[in-house]
Design a protein around this motif. Structure first.
Motif, PDB file in Angstrom:
ATOM      1  N   LEU A  80       0.813  -1.225   0.000  1.00 12.62           N
ATOM      2  CA  LEU A  80       0.000   0.000   0.000  1.00 12.62           C
ATOM      3  C   LEU A  80       0.845   1.273   0.000  1.00 12.62           C
ATOM      4  N   HIS A  81       2.053   1.172  -0.537  1.00 10.26           N
ATOM      5  CA  HIS A  81       2.912   2.364  -0.659  1.00 10.26           C
ATOM      6  C   HIS A  81       3.765   2.214  -1.914  1.00 10.26           C
ATOM      7  N   ILE A  82       3.295   2.842  -2.987  1.00 10.90           N
ATOM      8  CA  ILE A  82       3.895   2.670  -4.316  1.00 10.90           C
ATOM      9  C   ILE A  82       3.836   4.014  -5.053  1.00 10.90           C
ATOM     10  N   HIS A  83       4.873   4.290  -5.847  1.00  8.77           N
ATOM     11  CA  HIS A  83       4.890   5.535  -6.635  1.00  8.77           C
ATOM     12  C   HIS A  83       4.991   5.255  -8.131  1.00  8.77           C
ATOM     13  N   THR A  84       4.493   6.199  -8.919  1.00 20.28           N
ATOM     14  CA  THR A  84       4.629   6.136 -10.378  1.00 20.28           C
ATOM     15  C   THR A  84       5.082   7.517 -10.862  1.00 20.28           C
ATOM     16  N   GLU A 135       0.623   8.435  -4.680  1.00 20.62           N
ATOM     17  CA  GLU A 135       1.447   9.537  -5.196  1.00 20.62           C
ATOM     18  C   GLU A 135       1.505  10.665  -4.173  1.00 20.62           C
ATOM     19  N   HIS A 136       2.679  11.297  -4.106  1.00 23.46           N
ATOM     20  CA  HIS A 136       2.774  12.523  -3.296  1.00 23.46           C
ATOM     21  C   HIS A 136       1.809  13.544  -3.884  1.00 23.46           C
ATOM     22  N   LEU A 137       0.920  14.052  -3.052  1.00 25.46           N
ATOM     23  CA  LEU A 137      -0.017  15.081  -3.532  1.00 25.46           C
ATOM     24  C   LEU A 137       0.729  16.353  -3.917  1.00 25.46           C
ATOM     25  N   SER A 154      -3.285   8.128  -1.471  1.00 28.99           N
ATOM     26  CA  SER A 154      -2.452   9.300  -1.731  1.00 28.99           C
ATOM     27  C   SER A 154      -1.475   9.476  -0.586  1.00 28.99           C
ATOM     28  N   GLU A 155      -0.344  10.110  -0.887  1.00 32.66           N
ATOM     29  CA  GLU A 155       0.623  10.394   0.171  1.00 32.66           C
ATOM     30  C   GLU A 155       0.575  11.885   0.513  1.00 32.66           C
ATOM     31  N   ILE A 156       0.370  12.173   1.799  1.00 38.25           N
ATOM     32  CA  ILE A 156       0.365  13.553   2.297  1.00 38.25           C
ATOM     33  C   ILE A 156       1.781  13.827   2.802  1.00 38.25           C
ATOM     34  N   SER A 183       6.754  -1.461   0.196  1.00 35.57           N
ATOM     35  CA  SER A 183       7.968  -1.345  -0.623  1.00 35.57           C
ATOM     36  C   SER A 183       8.381   0.107  -0.835  1.00 35.57           C
ATOM     37  N   ASP A 184       7.414   1.031  -0.878  1.00 35.15           N
ATOM     38  CA  ASP A 184       7.696   2.433  -1.218  1.00 35.15           C
ATOM     39  C   ASP A 184       8.500   2.489  -2.525  1.00 35.15           C
ATOM     40  N   ILE A 185       8.111   1.643  -3.473  1.00 37.02           N
ATOM     41  CA  ILE A 185       8.904   1.487  -4.699  1.00 37.02           C
ATOM     42  C   ILE A 185       8.793   2.729  -5.595  1.00 37.02           C
TER      43      ILE A 185
HETATM   44 ZN    ZN Z   1       6.225   7.379  -0.513  1.00 36.60          ZN
END
Ligand code: ZN
Length: 370
Positions: A43-47, A75-77, A113-115, A215-217
């Motif tokens: 539950l922690h993934i970036h694109t 995604e980082h907001l 979303s990531e705050i 993973s914070d991939i």
């Molecule tokens: Zn992150």
């Protein structure tokens, strides 16, 4: 034993023939525990829609290859380094693209979303949101109250991150205390990418926060993990059913174990049954003309499991500390001194933690074959 291998080969074989399957040899599998299905979630993934390097469709395909049940593209907001090339104002875009890609597949996509702020607030993921756009506000407190309004599950990301806390330890600030009091912060990462923080686990237990592993991939799972012989960190979520609603309920209820390769971290009431269910006794019989009981164990999980003998009996030609490989077997020779009909196999799971530096002792009742 042969039957098991055959059955397993057939199972894997069937999966690869299933329509439109992307499952690879790195497919992860964990047993269910009593009353719950074990959902494998990252539950922690970036694109590229924040600071990741791949398109959302790749994240869906990676998750399918690893046989995950659920992912969230968080995604980082506030941070969009690819904005010049991808100027999309809608913060739900990444989720919508993942949803379209997952449509024909059996993968749960959690809207998240990531705050993002500097310490002491740090980074936090809001998952099970309905609309990311209203979470983007000047005031961080407003983002959290909006997340709560959407009934989001919110967890504190990498609280031990050395870029924000140079000692590599989390600091519970008034900001988090206030969020917890207001019911706006519900979980905490104890494993983020390759870092396990015992101090974050202590906080999780002290503040009754849900234990998370992610993973914070940002790059490729293949490059960062698989190629190095690792699996990505995940959270096993013990849900009543395999759907988003059940998963959300389980996260709020704290029914999780964070997993990274042979490392398992969780509350005893969930971690202990997981370890117990991961080991099956294939056979148990005395070596002819001896009082040495030969016990063959099968690990049905994707984590190599480390154990140390806690019985009054010692072993014959086996170290008291041993590893049962992921999906592999191990044969113990136990010196019971006299012939028994049943014994309690008692092992400390030394790669599993229910509290900092605390590993559970698990028992299996074994019936000896005639
Ligand atoms: Zn992150």
């Amino acid at each position: 034993m042969k039957n098991f291998v055959l059955a397993f080969a057939l199972l894997i074989g069937c999966q690869s023939f299933a329509q439109h399957s992307h499952i690879s040899e790195h497919a992860l599998t964990y047993p269910n525990i009593d009353g719950y299905v074990s959902l494998k979630a990252d539950l922690h993934i970036h694109t590229v829609f924040s600071d990741g390097n791949v398109w959302p469709t790749i994240r869906v395909q990676e998750a399918l290859r690893e046989n995950l049940d659920a992912i969230s593209l968080t995604e980082h907001l506030e941070y969009q380094p690819h904005l010049d090339d991808i100027p999309h104002p809608d913060r739900n875009r990444s989720y919508n693209l993942a949803m379209a890609e997952a449509k024909e597949h059996d993968l749960l996509i959690v809207h998240g979303s990531e705050i993002t702020r500097s310490a002491p607030m740090g980074h936090n993921n809001a998952v099970f949101i309905k609309d990311a756009n209203p979470l983007l506000t000047e005031k961080a407190e407003k983002s959290f109250s909006e997340a709560k309004k959407q009934h989001a599950f919110v967890f504190w990301n990498h609280p031990a991150w050395y870029a924000q806390n140079p000692k590599g330890n989390p600091i519970l600030s008034d900001f988090q205390k206030e969020r917890i009091k207001k019911g706006e912060l519900h979980g905490i990462e104890v494993i983020n990418s390759v870092d396990y923080s015992e101090e974050s686990l202590a906080l999780a237990l002290d503040q009754n926060l849900t234990i998370m592993g992610t993973s914070d991939i940002h790059g490729l799972i293949d490059w960062d993990y698989t190629e190095k012989g690792h699996d990505r960190p995940i959270t096993l979520v013990f849900a009543k059913e395999r759907n988003l609603e059940s998963m959300q309920e389980a996260l709020f209820a704290g029914r999780t174990v964070a997993v990274y390769n042979s490392l398992l971290v969780g509350k005893a009431e969930f971690l202990n049954p997981l370890v117990k269910a991961s080991i099956e006794v294939i056979s148990a019989k005395y070596i002819a003309d001896t009082q040495i009981l030969e016990v063959q164990l099968q690990n049905i999980s994707s984590s190599a499991l480390l154990f140390e003998n806690q019985m009054e009996y010692s072993f014959y030609s086996s170290s008291p500390v041993f590893e049962i490989p992921a999906l592999g077997t191990y044969t113990l020779r136990i010196k019971t001194l006299e012939e028994k009909k049943t014994i309690d196999l008692k092992l400390e799971a030394i790669g599993a933690f229910t509290a900092p530096k605390t590993s559970p002792v698990i028992s299996w009742q074994i019936s000896v074959e005639e």
